[in-house]
Design a protein around this motif. Structure first.
Motif, PDB file in Angstrom:
ATOM      1  N   GLU A 146      63.858  45.993  33.410  1.00 17.88           N
ATOM      2  CA  GLU A 146      62.732  46.318  32.528  1.00 17.88           C
ATOM      3  C   GLU A 146      61.897  45.087  32.248  1.00 17.88           C
ATOM      4  OE1 GLU A 146      60.303  46.681  29.080  1.00 17.88           O
ATOM      5  OE2 GLU A 146      62.134  45.455  29.113  1.00 17.88           O
ATOM      6  N   LEU A 147      62.565  43.976  31.927  1.00 16.90           N
ATOM      7  CA  LEU A 147      61.840  42.736  31.655  1.00 16.90           C
ATOM      8  C   LEU A 147      61.192  42.215  32.934  1.00 16.90           C
ATOM      9  CD1 LEU A 147      60.969  40.439  29.827  1.00 16.90           C
ATOM     10  CD2 LEU A 147      63.213  39.367  30.172  1.00 16.90           C
ATOM     11  N   GLU A 148      61.906  42.294  34.041  1.00 17.11           N
ATOM     12  CA  GLU A 148      61.356  41.814  35.309  1.00 17.11           C
ATOM     13  C   GLU A 148      60.066  42.538  35.674  1.00 17.11           C
ATOM     14  OE1 GLU A 148      62.965  40.711  39.805  1.00 17.11           O
ATOM     15  OE2 GLU A 148      64.143  42.015  38.507  1.00 17.11           O
ATOM     16  N   SER A 149      59.968  43.817  35.318  1.00 14.77           N
ATOM     17  CA  SER A 149      58.773  44.596  35.630  1.00 14.77           C
ATOM     18  C   SER A 149      57.568  44.159  34.806  1.00 14.77           C
ATOM     19  CB  SER A 149      59.039  46.092  35.380  1.00 14.77           C
ATOM     20  OG  SER A 149      59.159  46.368  33.990  1.00 14.77           O
ATOM     21  N   ARG A 150      57.813  43.381  33.739  1.00 12.32           N
ATOM     22  CA  ARG A 150      56.724  42.928  32.870  1.00 12.32           C
ATOM     23  C   ARG A 150      56.338  41.467  33.115  1.00 12.32           C
ATOM     24  NH1 ARG A 150      57.759  42.811  27.576  1.00 12.32           N
ATOM     25  NH2 ARG A 150      60.006  43.190  27.571  1.00 12.32           N
ATOM     26  N   ILE A 151      56.876  40.866  34.170  1.00 13.47           N
ATOM     27  CA  ILE A 151      56.518  39.495  34.531  1.00 13.47           C
ATOM     28  C   ILE A 151      55.349  39.526  35.508  1.00 13.47           C
ATOM     29  CG2 ILE A 151      57.297  37.346  35.589  1.00 13.47           C
ATOM     30  CD1 ILE A 151      60.156  38.082  34.776  1.00 13.47           C
ATOM     31  N   SER A 152      54.286  38.832  35.181  1.00 14.37           N
ATOM     32  CA  SER A 152      53.113  38.800  36.060  1.00 14.37           C
ATOM     33  C   SER A 152      52.390  37.471  35.893  1.00 14.37           C
ATOM     34  CB  SER A 152      52.172  39.969  35.743  1.00 14.37           C
ATOM     35  OG  SER A 152      51.669  39.864  34.428  1.00 14.37           O
ATOM     36  N   SER A 153      51.171  37.392  36.414  1.00 13.99           N
ATOM     37  CA  SER A 153      50.350  36.181  36.284  1.00 13.99           C
ATOM     38  C   SER A 153      49.210  36.427  35.308  1.00 13.99           C
ATOM     39  CB  SER A 153      49.775  35.781  37.653  1.00 13.99           C
ATOM     40  OG  SER A 153      50.807  35.470  38.562  1.00 13.99           O
ATOM     41  N   LEU A 154      48.719  35.368  34.715  1.00 19.26           N
ATOM     42  CA  LEU A 154      47.546  35.456  33.849  1.00 19.26           C
ATOM     43  C   LEU A 154      46.297  35.653  34.696  1.00 19.26           C
ATOM     44  CD1 LEU A 154      48.402  32.474  31.485  1.00 19.26           C
ATOM     45  CD2 LEU A 154      48.439  34.880  30.819  1.00 19.26           C
ATOM     46  N   ASN A 155      45.244  36.200  34.084  1.00 21.95           N
ATOM     47  CA  ASN A 155      43.949  36.290  34.738  1.00 21.95           C
ATOM     48  C   ASN A 155      42.870  35.839  33.771  1.00 21.95           C
ATOM     49  OD1 ASN A 155      42.947  38.644  33.213  1.00 21.95           O
ATOM     50  ND2 ASN A 155      44.529  39.772  34.330  1.00 21.95           N
ATOM     51  N   LEU A 156      41.633  35.838  34.206  1.00 21.69           N
ATOM     52  CA  LEU A 156      40.561  35.270  33.397  1.00 21.69           C
ATOM     53  C   LEU A 156      40.299  36.042  32.106  1.00 21.69           C
ATOM     54  CD1 LEU A 156      38.003  34.128  36.130  1.00 21.69           C
ATOM     55  CD2 LEU A 156      39.656  32.749  34.848  1.00 21.69           C
ATOM     56  N   SER A 157      40.735  37.288  32.018  1.00 14.11           N
ATOM     57  CA  SER A 157      40.581  38.022  30.766  1.00 14.11           C
ATOM     58  C   SER A 157      41.495  37.482  29.668  1.00 14.11           C
ATOM     59  CB  SER A 157      40.864  39.516  30.985  1.00 14.11           C
ATOM     60  OG  SER A 157      42.248  39.751  31.209  1.00 14.11           O
ATOM     61  N   HIS A 158      42.436  36.606  30.043  1.00 17.46           N
ATOM     62  CA  HIS A 158      43.395  36.053  29.083  1.00 17.46           C
ATOM     63  C   HIS A 158      43.012  34.660  28.590  1.00 17.46           C
ATOM     64  CE1 HIS A 158      46.258  38.700  31.640  1.00 17.46           C
ATOM     65  NE2 HIS A 158      45.823  39.403  30.604  1.00 17.46           N
ATOM     66  N   VAL A 159      41.899  34.114  29.071  1.00 18.75           N
ATOM     67  CA  VAL A 159      41.527  32.742  28.714  1.00 18.75           C
ATOM     68  C   VAL A 159      41.364  32.589  27.203  1.00 18.75           C
ATOM     69  CG1 VAL A 159      39.761  30.940  28.928  1.00 18.75           C
ATOM     70  CG2 VAL A 159      40.458  32.249  30.943  1.00 18.75           C
ATOM     71  N   ASP A 160      40.693  33.533  26.557  1.00 18.22           N
ATOM     72  CA  ASP A 160      40.473  33.438  25.108  1.00 18.22           C
ATOM     73  C   ASP A 160      41.791  33.394  24.348  1.00 18.22           C
ATOM     74  OD1 ASP A 160      37.652  33.299  24.767  1.00 18.22           O
ATOM     75  OD2 ASP A 160      37.485  35.418  25.263  1.00 18.22           O
ATOM     76  N   LEU A 161      42.730  34.247  24.714  1.00 16.03           N
ATOM     77  CA  LEU A 161      44.027  34.298  24.034  1.00 16.03           C
ATOM     78  C   LEU A 161      44.759  32.970  24.166  1.00 16.03           C
ATOM     79  CD1 LEU A 161      46.319  35.847  22.599  1.00 16.03           C
ATOM     80  CD2 LEU A 161      47.075  36.631  24.871  1.00 16.03           C
ATOM     81  N   VAL A 162      44.806  32.423  25.383  1.00 15.45           N
ATOM     82  CA  VAL A 162      45.490  31.145  25.601  1.00 15.45           C
ATOM     83  C   VAL A 162      44.776  30.028  24.842  1.00 15.45           C
ATOM     84  CG1 VAL A 162      46.187  29.440  27.333  1.00 15.45           C
ATOM     85  CG2 VAL A 162      46.372  31.879  27.854  1.00 15.45           C
ATOM     86  N   ASN A 163      43.450  30.021  24.874  1.00 17.81           N
ATOM     87  CA  ASN A 163      42.671  28.972  24.211  1.00 17.81           C
ATOM     88  C   ASN A 163      42.862  29.007  22.697  1.00 17.81           C
ATOM     89  OD1 ASN A 163      40.830  26.793  24.183  1.00 17.81           O
ATOM     90  ND2 ASN A 163      39.126  28.171  23.781  1.00 17.81           N
ATOM     91  N   GLU A 164      42.943  30.200  22.123  1.00 16.61           N
ATOM     92  CA  GLU A 164      43.090  30.333  20.676  1.00 16.61           C
ATOM     93  C   GLU A 164      44.453  29.863  20.184  1.00 16.61           C
ATOM     94  OE1 GLU A 164      42.441  34.472  20.125  1.00 16.61           O
ATOM     95  OE2 GLU A 164      40.288  34.362  20.557  1.00 16.61           O
ATOM     96  N   THR A 165      45.473  29.974  21.029  1.00 16.57           N
ATOM     97  CA  THR A 165      46.839  29.657  20.595  1.00 16.57           C
ATOM     98  C   THR A 165      47.315  28.272  21.030  1.00 16.57           C
ATOM     99  OG1 THR A 165      47.655  30.809  22.576  1.00 16.57           O
ATOM    100  CG2 THR A 165      47.556  32.083  20.529  1.00 16.57           C
TER     101      THR A 165
END
Length: 277
Positions: A146-165
């Motif tokens: 279940e956890l393995e199925s939720r492992i992926s890569s980030l994409n450009l839609s995630h830049v704001d989230l990473v930048n904010e944190t």
């Protein structure tokens, strides 16, 4: 002093490989440049082909694109380093620059040089250099399907989230840096059922793992261990160096990487130094 061309950068990468782990940051930068990742750096050496100092600095022709104005070097001879910085102006002392990942034992020399030029300086952060010389040393946590199925890569839609944190985020420079990291280097995240990242790790342009973060409400589930292990295996498989810098005060992350099999040279510390700030 000589500026390296494309073919010489390939040769220099091979030379630096023989000086790991202390050469890792410059090696990582050249690894990325030599695989056509975007770069605003110029790479210079004291002599060629037998160099004792290799230094990465903003390319004068691309200075407008370089937001960080970061300088990085690897040296096997402190006197050569002194000469290049003092007499040959390997760095531009008239502008702000950040000296990244430098050997902290050289800090007194940099303090003396900056004092000579009436340039203010400070130690921005002091770090441990942790690396994985052999992938067989990696201690891999158990991951259910279940956890393995939720492992992926980030994409450009995630830049704001990473930048904010991100500890060093929240501004235009960090936004640009994160966009570059996600666009051109490996990343790894664990998502919720809707595909929103809950925990993630990136790779800097010098190929070190970093910006490891888990949203507060999802901590304590072992996500960081899974991400580090997954990323380390991916980097190794793709030929990247496997290493990171951990700030001295970040005891939790230090123990986490050590417990997963990363090692360090206890006699070595790296630092980020600010000049003309």
């Amino acid at each position: 002093m000589k500026v390296l061309n494309k073919d010489e950068l390939q040769t220099a990468e091979g030379v630096l490989l023989k000086h790991l782990p202390r050469s890792l940051m410059v090696y990582g930068l050249l690894y990325g440049i030599n695989r056509n990742n975007p770069s605003t750096l110029e790479v210079v050496v004291d002599t060629w082909p037998d160099f004792k100092l290799i230094l990465c600095r903003p390319d004068p022709e691309k200075r407008a694109l370089e937001l960080r104005n970061q300088v990085t070097y690897y040296s096997t001879d402190e006197q050569i380093l002194w000469k290049m910085l003092r007499e040959e102006n390997a760095v531009d002392w008239s502008h702000y620059f950040l000296l990244g990942g430098c050997d902290f034992s050289h800090a007194p020399m940099f303090k003396e040089l900056s004092s000579e030029r009436c340039v203010n300086s400070k130690c921005y952060t002091l770090v441990h250099l942790l690396y994985l010389p052999d992938i067989s040393h990696l201690l891999t946590p158990t991951v259910d399907s279940e956890l393995e199925s939720r492992i992926s890569s980030l994409n450009l839609s995630h830049v704001d989230l990473v930048n904010e944190t991100w500890k060093f985020g929240g501004n235009e420079q960090s936004y640009s840096n994160i966009t570059n990291f996600i666009s051109n280097f490996p990343s790894c995240c664990i998502t919720d059922g809707q595909g929103k990242p809950l925990s993630w790790i990136l790779v800097y342009d010098y190929c070190a793992m970093g910006i490891l973060y888990t949203l507060p409400e999802h901590r304590g589930k072992g996500y960081a261990k899974v991400l580090i292990s997954t990323m380390a295996k991916r980097l190794h498989a793709e030929g990247y160096p496997v290493y990171c810098f951990i700030e001295e005060e970040n005891v939790v992350s230090y123990r986490l990487f050590k417990n997963l099999g990363f090692i360090e040279d206890p006699s070595y510390r790296a630092a980020w130094l600010d000049f003309n700030f």
